[in-house]
Design a protein around this motif. Structure first.
Motif, PDB file in Angstrom:
ATOM      1  N   LEU A   7       0.825  -1.207   0.000  1.00 33.09           N
ATOM      2  CA  LEU A   7       0.000   0.000   0.000  1.00 33.09           C
ATOM      3  C   LEU A   7       0.857   1.254   0.000  1.00 33.09           C
ATOM      4  CD1 LEU A   7      -2.860   1.181   0.195  1.00 33.09           C
ATOM      5  CD2 LEU A   7      -2.681   1.010   2.676  1.00 33.09           C
ATOM      6  N   THR A   8       1.974   1.234   0.721  1.00 31.53           N
ATOM      7  CA  THR A   8       2.862   2.400   0.751  1.00 31.53           C
ATOM      8  C   THR A   8       3.455   2.670  -0.621  1.00 31.53           C
ATOM      9  OG1 THR A   8       3.394   1.951   3.067  1.00 31.53           O
ATOM     10  CG2 THR A   8       4.887   3.377   1.853  1.00 31.53           C
ATOM     11  N   CYS A   9       3.902   1.636  -1.309  1.00 27.07           N
ATOM     12  CA  CYS A   9       4.489   1.827  -2.644  1.00 27.07           C
ATOM     13  C   CYS A   9       3.428   2.270  -3.651  1.00 27.07           C
ATOM     14  CB  CYS A   9       5.149   0.534  -3.107  1.00 27.07           C
ATOM     15  SG  CYS A   9       6.604   0.064  -2.150  1.00 27.07           S
ATOM     16  N   ALA A  10       2.228   1.716  -3.546  1.00 25.19           N
ATOM     17  CA  ALA A  10       1.167   2.104  -4.479  1.00 25.19           C
ATOM     18  C   ALA A  10       0.775   3.567  -4.295  1.00 25.19           C
ATOM     19  CB  ALA A  10      -0.042   1.194  -4.289  1.00 25.19           C
ATOM     20  N   LEU A  11       0.662   4.024  -3.048  1.00 27.64           N
ATOM     21  CA  LEU A  11       0.316   5.422  -2.814  1.00 27.64           C
ATOM     22  C   LEU A  11       1.492   6.350  -3.088  1.00 27.64           C
ATOM     23  CD1 LEU A  11      -1.754   5.055   0.487  1.00 27.64           C
ATOM     24  CD2 LEU A  11      -2.607   5.381  -1.836  1.00 27.64           C
ATOM     25  N   GLY A  12       2.718   5.862  -2.852  1.00 32.29           N
ATOM     26  CA  GLY A  12       3.890   6.673  -3.140  1.00 32.29           C
ATOM     27  C   GLY A  12       4.124   6.895  -4.615  1.00 32.29           C
ATOM     28  N   SER A  13       3.537   6.054  -5.455  1.00 32.39           N
ATOM     29  CA  SER A  13       3.683   6.223  -6.901  1.00 32.39           C
ATOM     30  C   SER A  13       2.835   7.368  -7.437  1.00 32.39           C
ATOM     31  CB  SER A  13       3.305   4.925  -7.619  1.00 32.39           C
ATOM     32  OG  SER A  13       1.924   4.641  -7.428  1.00 32.39           O
ATOM     33  N   GLY A  14       1.891   7.843  -6.642  1.00 27.17           N
ATOM     34  CA  GLY A  14       1.036   8.935  -7.093  1.00 27.17           C
ATOM     35  C   GLY A  14      -0.313   8.487  -7.608  1.00 27.17           C
ATOM     36  N   MET A  15      -0.657   7.225  -7.451  1.00 21.42           N
ATOM     37  CA  MET A  15      -1.964   6.756  -7.899  1.00 21.42           C
ATOM     38  C   MET A  15      -3.066   7.423  -7.063  1.00 21.42           C
ATOM     39  SD  MET A  15      -1.430   2.689  -8.577  1.00 21.42           S
ATOM     40  CE  MET A  15      -3.104   2.543  -9.169  1.00 21.42           C
ATOM     41  N   PRO A  16      -4.157   7.796  -7.688  1.00 27.16           N
ATOM     42  CA  PRO A  16      -5.259   8.462  -6.952  1.00 27.16           C
ATOM     43  C   PRO A  16      -6.058   7.461  -6.124  1.00 27.16           C
ATOM     44  CG  PRO A  16      -5.871   8.193  -9.253  1.00 27.16           C
ATOM     45  CD  PRO A  16      -4.442   7.705  -9.143  1.00 27.16           C
ATOM     46  N   LEU A  17      -5.428   6.949  -5.084  1.00 24.89           N
ATOM     47  CA  LEU A  17      -6.067   5.968  -4.205  1.00 24.89           C
ATOM     48  C   LEU A  17      -6.090   6.516  -2.783  1.00 24.89           C
ATOM     49  CD1 LEU A  17      -4.257   2.730  -5.460  1.00 24.89           C
ATOM     50  CD2 LEU A  17      -6.526   3.538  -6.126  1.00 24.89           C
ATOM     51  N   GLY A  18      -6.901   5.930  -1.955  1.00 22.27           N
ATOM     52  CA  GLY A  18      -6.951   6.268  -0.542  1.00 22.27           C
ATOM     53  C   GLY A  18      -6.593   5.063   0.295  1.00 22.27           C
ATOM     54  N   LYS A  19      -6.148   5.315   1.506  1.00 31.39           N
ATOM     55  CA  LYS A  19      -5.763   4.200   2.380  1.00 31.39           C
ATOM     56  C   LYS A  19      -6.825   3.906   3.432  1.00 31.39           C
ATOM     57  CE  LYS A  19      -3.196   6.848   5.837  1.00 31.39           C
ATOM     58  NZ  LYS A  19      -1.926   6.986   6.552  1.00 31.39           N
ATOM     59  N   GLU A  20      -7.975   4.566   3.369  1.00 30.45           N
ATOM     60  CA  GLU A  20      -9.004   4.343   4.388  1.00 30.45           C
ATOM     61  C   GLU A  20      -9.575   2.932   4.310  1.00 30.45           C
ATOM     62  OE1 GLU A  20      -8.940   6.888   2.376  1.00 30.45           O
ATOM     63  OE2 GLU A  20      -8.533   8.624   3.656  1.00 30.45           O
ATOM     64  N   GLY A  21      -9.889   2.475   3.090  1.00 31.07           N
ATOM     65  CA  GLY A  21     -10.427   1.124   2.928  1.00 31.07           C
ATOM     66  C   GLY A  21      -9.425   0.050   3.300  1.00 31.07           C
ATOM     67  N   PRO A  22      -8.211   0.053   2.705  1.00 28.02           N
ATOM     68  CA  PRO A  22      -7.210  -0.948   3.101  1.00 28.02           C
ATOM     69  C   PRO A  22      -6.822  -0.880   4.571  1.00 28.02           C
ATOM     70  CG  PRO A  22      -6.605   0.049   1.009  1.00 28.02           C
ATOM     71  CD  PRO A  22      -7.763   0.823   1.526  1.00 28.02           C
ATOM     72  N   PHE A  23      -6.993   0.303   5.202  1.00 25.13           N
ATOM     73  CA  PHE A  23      -6.614   0.417   6.605  1.00 25.13           C
ATOM     74  C   PHE A  23      -7.566  -0.358   7.515  1.00 25.13           C
ATOM     75  CE2 PHE A  23      -3.925   3.059   9.443  1.00 25.13           C
ATOM     76  CZ  PHE A  23      -2.782   2.978   8.670  1.00 25.13           C
ATOM     77  N   VAL A  24      -8.759  -0.694   7.016  1.00 25.35           N
ATOM     78  CA  VAL A  24      -9.639  -1.568   7.785  1.00 25.35           C
ATOM     79  C   VAL A  24      -8.984  -2.939   7.944  1.00 25.35           C
ATOM     80  CG1 VAL A  24     -11.887  -2.703   7.797  1.00 25.35           C
ATOM     81  CG2 VAL A  24     -11.695  -0.334   7.054  1.00 25.35           C
ATOM     82  N   HIS A  25      -8.413  -3.428   6.862  1.00 26.79           N
ATOM     83  CA  HIS A  25      -7.704  -4.714   6.928  1.00 26.79           C
ATOM     84  C   HIS A  25      -6.452  -4.603   7.779  1.00 26.79           C
ATOM     85  CE1 HIS A  25      -5.657  -8.230   4.603  1.00 26.79           C
ATOM     86  NE2 HIS A  25      -6.076  -8.599   5.796  1.00 26.79           N
ATOM     87  N   VAL A  26      -5.718  -3.499   7.645  1.00 26.49           N
ATOM     88  CA  VAL A  26      -4.505  -3.305   8.437  1.00 26.49           C
ATOM     89  C   VAL A  26      -4.832  -3.267   9.932  1.00 26.49           C
ATOM     90  CG1 VAL A  26      -2.567  -1.754   8.887  1.00 26.49           C
ATOM     91  CG2 VAL A  26      -3.330  -2.120   6.550  1.00 26.49           C
ATOM     92  N   ALA A  27      -5.914  -2.561  10.286  1.00 21.23           N
ATOM     93  CA  ALA A  27      -6.314  -2.495  11.690  1.00 21.23           C
ATOM     94  C   ALA A  27      -6.728  -3.864  12.214  1.00 21.23           C
ATOM     95  CB  ALA A  27      -7.462  -1.497  11.855  1.00 21.23           C
ATOM     96  N   SER A  28      -7.392  -4.653  11.385  1.00 25.44           N
ATOM     97  CA  SER A  28      -7.777  -6.004  11.791  1.00 25.44           C
ATOM     98  C   SER A  28      -6.551  -6.885  11.997  1.00 25.44           C
ATOM     99  CB  SER A  28      -8.706  -6.622  10.745  1.00 25.44           C
ATOM    100  OG  SER A  28      -9.847  -5.828  10.544  1.00 25.44           O
ATOM    101  N   LEU A  29      -5.559  -6.720  11.131  1.00 23.14           N
ATOM    102  CA  LEU A  29      -4.318  -7.472  11.295  1.00 23.14           C
ATOM    103  C   LEU A  29      -3.614  -7.085  12.595  1.00 23.14           C
ATOM    104  CD1 LEU A  29      -3.027  -7.201   7.625  1.00 23.14           C
ATOM    105  CD2 LEU A  29      -3.564  -9.329   8.792  1.00 23.14           C
ATOM    106  N   CYS A  30      -3.550  -5.779  12.881  1.00 20.76           N
ATOM    107  CA  CYS A  30      -2.921  -5.327  14.126  1.00 20.76           C
ATOM    108  C   CYS A  30      -3.680  -5.850  15.341  1.00 20.76           C
ATOM    109  CB  CYS A  30      -2.857  -3.801  14.154  1.00 20.76           C
ATOM    110  SG  CYS A  30      -1.677  -3.073  12.996  1.00 20.76           S
ATOM    111  N   ALA A  31      -5.009  -5.858  15.261  1.00 20.49           N
ATOM    112  CA  ALA A  31      -5.808  -6.351  16.382  1.00 20.49           C
ATOM    113  C   ALA A  31      -5.576  -7.840  16.612  1.00 20.49           C
ATOM    114  CB  ALA A  31      -7.288  -6.077  16.120  1.00 20.49           C
ATOM    115  N   ALA A  32      -5.483  -8.610  15.532  1.00 18.76           N
ATOM    116  CA  ALA A  32      -5.251 -10.050  15.670  1.00 18.76           C
ATOM    117  C   ALA A  32      -3.873 -10.338  16.254  1.00 18.76           C
ATOM    118  CB  ALA A  32      -5.404 -10.731  14.308  1.00 18.76           C
ATOM    119  N   LEU A  33      -2.853  -9.605  15.803  1.00 17.89           N
ATOM    120  CA  LEU A  33      -1.505  -9.812  16.332  1.00 17.89           C
ATOM    121  C   LEU A  33      -1.393  -9.311  17.765  1.00 17.89           C
ATOM    122  CD1 LEU A  33       0.516  -8.707  13.163  1.00 17.89           C
ATOM    123  CD2 LEU A  33       0.093 -11.040  13.954  1.00 17.89           C
TER     124      LEU A  33
END
Length: 215
Positions: A175-201
């Motif tokens: 996600l960091t590389c994809a957003l760093g490339s300048g693609m018009p994306l947001g990290k709010e949706g993928p951050f739901v998965h990231v937060a779930s991963l952090c919660a599980a760990l």
């Protein structure tokens, strides 16, 4: 349920602290039976031999105090919030660095317009290709936003290797590389998965430290 759980836990912690403070147990007739002098001497010798005994005792007391006063679930939520803030800050810093590197590369080639064009186009292509390839090789479960899969997990379906540390690394770096490339994306949706991963760990860490409902 939460109120009843914390109330019962607090009562149990107070009773346990009172029992340890008395230094003995009560027999069937209600009379207190203190430890013998010999057992106290053995415990004192073991305590003096172990250099970490004082630290372990202090850590145990702090752990019991936190559980009785705050509760395991509030500690978990506080740690999760701090961890997610740290992950978000690191990702934003890395994204800003990638974008500044593209501008620096473009400005350094101002003497040749063709090289400027090639650098400006090839830089995001390289980042996007690396993001897709790295995610596909390390953990294909990290592909996409992750919200549909999380809804599936909440419905009771078990998805293998979807909440693992390997998936977390692939998700964050991709996600960091994809957003760093300048693609018009947001990290709010993928951050739901990231937060779930952090919660599980984090729940595994809480199970090792506190046990209880996180086992």
């Amino acid at each position: 349920m939460y109120g009843r759980y914390t109330q019962e836990l607090g009562v149990y912690a107070k009773e346990e602290a009172a029992r340890l403070r008395d230094g003995g147990v009560r027999d069937g007739g209600g009379l207190r039976r203190n430890k013998s002098v010999r057992s106290r001497t053995v415990d004192l010798l073991e305590y003096e031999k172990d250099p970490c005994a004082k630290c372990q005792l202090c850590a145990s007391r702090c752990q019991k105090f936190l559980i009785s006063r705050v509760g395991e679930d509030w500690i978990f939520l506080i740690l999760l919030g701090l961890l997610m803030a740290l992950v978000s800050w690191v990702m934003d810093y890395a994204i800003a660095f990638c974008q500044e590197a593209q501008k620096w590369m473009y400005g350094g080639l101002d003497s040749n317009m063709l090289l400027q064009y090639i650098a400006w186009v090839s830089y995001p292509v390289v980042l996007i290709t690396f993001s897709a390839g790295f995610t596909q090789i390390l953990a294909p479960q990290a592909v996409g936003s992750g919200i549909p899969e999380m809804k599936t997990i909440l419905r009771g379906v078990v998805l293998k290797e979807y909440l693992t540390f390997k998936t977390f690394v692939a998700k964050v770096i991709g996600l960091t590389c994809a957003l760093g490339s300048g693609m018009p994306l947001g990290k709010e949706g993928p951050f739901v998965h990231v937060a779930s991963l952090c919660a599980a760990l984090l729940s595994k860490f809480m199970a090792a430290v506190f046990g209880g409902i996180y086992m």
